[in-house]
Design a protein around this motif. Structure first.
Motif, PDB file in Angstrom:
ATOM      1  N   GLY A 198      34.233  36.405  43.474  1.00 22.18           N
ATOM      2  CA  GLY A 198      34.338  34.808  43.544  1.00 22.18           C
ATOM      3  C   GLY A 198      34.121  34.375  42.636  1.00 22.18           C
ATOM      4  N   LYS A 199      34.275  35.063  41.126  1.00 23.26           N
ATOM      5  CA  LYS A 199      34.267  34.734  40.261  1.00 23.26           C
ATOM      6  C   LYS A 199      35.674  35.480  38.881  1.00 23.26           C
ATOM      7  CE  LYS A 199      31.740  31.640  38.188  1.00 23.26           C
ATOM      8  NZ  LYS A 199      32.293  30.346  37.814  1.00 23.26           N
ATOM      9  N   GLY A 200      35.337  36.468  38.434  1.00 23.34           N
ATOM     10  CA  GLY A 200      35.963  37.105  37.927  1.00 23.34           C
ATOM     11  C   GLY A 200      37.364  37.721  38.143  1.00 23.34           C
ATOM     12  N   ASN A 201      36.786  38.439  39.573  1.00 25.76           N
ATOM     13  CA  ASN A 201      37.639  38.848  40.414  1.00 25.76           C
ATOM     14  C   ASN A 201      38.706  40.002  39.781  1.00 25.76           C
ATOM     15  OD1 ASN A 201      38.917  39.661  42.862  1.00 25.76           O
ATOM     16  ND2 ASN A 201      39.836  38.148  43.226  1.00 25.76           N
ATOM     17  N   CYS A 202      38.079  41.095  38.867  1.00 21.26           N
ATOM     18  CA  CYS A 202      39.314  41.748  37.903  1.00 21.26           C
ATOM     19  C   CYS A 202      39.678  42.922  39.166  1.00 21.26           C
ATOM     20  CB  CYS A 202      37.840  42.383  36.568  1.00 21.26           C
ATOM     21  SG  CYS A 202      37.657  41.133  35.744  1.00 21.26           S
ATOM     22  N   ILE A 240      37.816  28.412  35.653  1.00 22.51           N
ATOM     23  CA  ILE A 240      36.924  29.720  36.815  1.00 22.51           C
ATOM     24  C   ILE A 240      35.861  30.106  36.225  1.00 22.51           C
ATOM     25  CG2 ILE A 240      37.424  31.792  38.340  1.00 22.51           C
ATOM     26  CD1 ILE A 240      41.159  30.725  38.082  1.00 22.51           C
ATOM     27  N   LEU A 241      36.334  30.772  34.693  1.00 23.56           N
ATOM     28  CA  LEU A 241      35.099  30.915  34.122  1.00 23.56           C
ATOM     29  C   LEU A 241      35.002  30.030  33.244  1.00 23.56           C
ATOM     30  CD1 LEU A 241      36.167  35.008  33.805  1.00 23.56           C
ATOM     31  CD2 LEU A 241      34.619  34.292  35.417  1.00 23.56           C
ATOM     32  N   PHE A 249      41.840  31.638  33.285  1.00 25.09           N
ATOM     33  CA  PHE A 249      40.712  31.976  34.130  1.00 25.09           C
ATOM     34  C   PHE A 249      39.491  30.451  33.185  1.00 25.09           C
ATOM     35  CE2 PHE A 249      41.019  36.433  36.017  1.00 25.09           C
ATOM     36  CZ  PHE A 249      40.821  36.316  36.917  1.00 25.09           C
ATOM     37  N   GLY A 250      40.118  30.610  31.770  1.00 25.59           N
ATOM     38  CA  GLY A 250      39.198  29.732  31.075  1.00 25.59           C
ATOM     39  C   GLY A 250      40.442  28.010  31.311  1.00 25.59           C
ATOM     40  N   LYS A 295      31.009  30.777  28.732  1.00 24.02           N
ATOM     41  CA  LYS A 295      29.980  32.289  28.014  1.00 24.02           C
ATOM     42  C   LYS A 295      29.769  33.245  29.654  1.00 24.02           C
ATOM     43  CE  LYS A 295      24.921  32.521  29.365  1.00 24.02           C
ATOM     44  NZ  LYS A 295      23.529  31.935  29.838  1.00 24.02           N
ATOM     45  N   GLU A 296      30.757  32.940  30.369  1.00 20.23           N
ATOM     46  CA  GLU A 296      31.252  33.875  31.335  1.00 20.23           C
ATOM     47  C   GLU A 296      31.818  34.865  30.537  1.00 20.23           C
ATOM     48  OE1 GLU A 296      30.226  31.284  35.396  1.00 20.23           O
ATOM     49  OE2 GLU A 296      32.293  30.890  34.160  1.00 20.23           O
ATOM     50  N   ILE A 297      33.180  34.526  30.071  1.00 23.26           N
ATOM     51  CA  ILE A 297      33.591  34.839  29.426  1.00 23.26           C
ATOM     52  C   ILE A 297      33.754  36.299  28.368  1.00 23.26           C
ATOM     53  CG2 ILE A 297      36.019  35.202  28.287  1.00 23.26           C
ATOM     54  CD1 ILE A 297      36.733  32.391  29.466  1.00 23.26           C
TER      55      ILE A 297
END
Length: 116
Positions: A40-44, A100-101, A95-96, A104-106
């Motif tokens: 649900g977040k990075g989903n790489c 989505i992120l 993402f940024g 800090k998350e990136i």
């Protein structure tokens, strides 16, 4: 005497920083891995094979040897933030830019990716 106190204080501060930096780095790497694998977040994993990830996709390149491929951390941050600036035809989500992120998350994901 004052110079010695200043030196000892600086040495103590440096020692504390040296002990706390690895712990912070490890926790940031762990958080980055969690975010990268989070569907649900990075989903790489939807596009990339990443060691330790379950059910990876094959649309994007396998994420290995990242630090040598992207020695400049800023480049990897920029790719995750908005790959369309570098490659307008990419299918990788910005993402940024799309929030989505957050930053800090990136950073945490980049810390994790640099361990691969």
């Amino acid at each position: 005497m004052l110079t010695r106190k200043i030196f000892l204080t600086a040495a103590l501060a440096a020692g504390i920083a040296a002990f706390s930096a690895p712990a912070f780095a490890q926790s940031n790497v762990a958080e980055g891995k969690k975010l990268a694998f989070d569907r649900g977040k990075g989903n790489c994993l939807v596009c990339h094979v990443i060691k330790g990830g379950e059910y990876p996709g094959t649309l994007g390149p396998e994420l290995v040897d990242i630090k040598s491929k992207y020695p400049k951390r800023e480049e990897l941050v920029a790719i995750i933030y908005d790959e369309t600036k570098r490659n307008p035809l990419t299918v990788m989500p910005p993402f940024g830019r799309n929030r989505i992120l957050n930053a800090k998350e990136i950073d945490a994901i980049v810390d994790f990716l640099q361990t691969l």
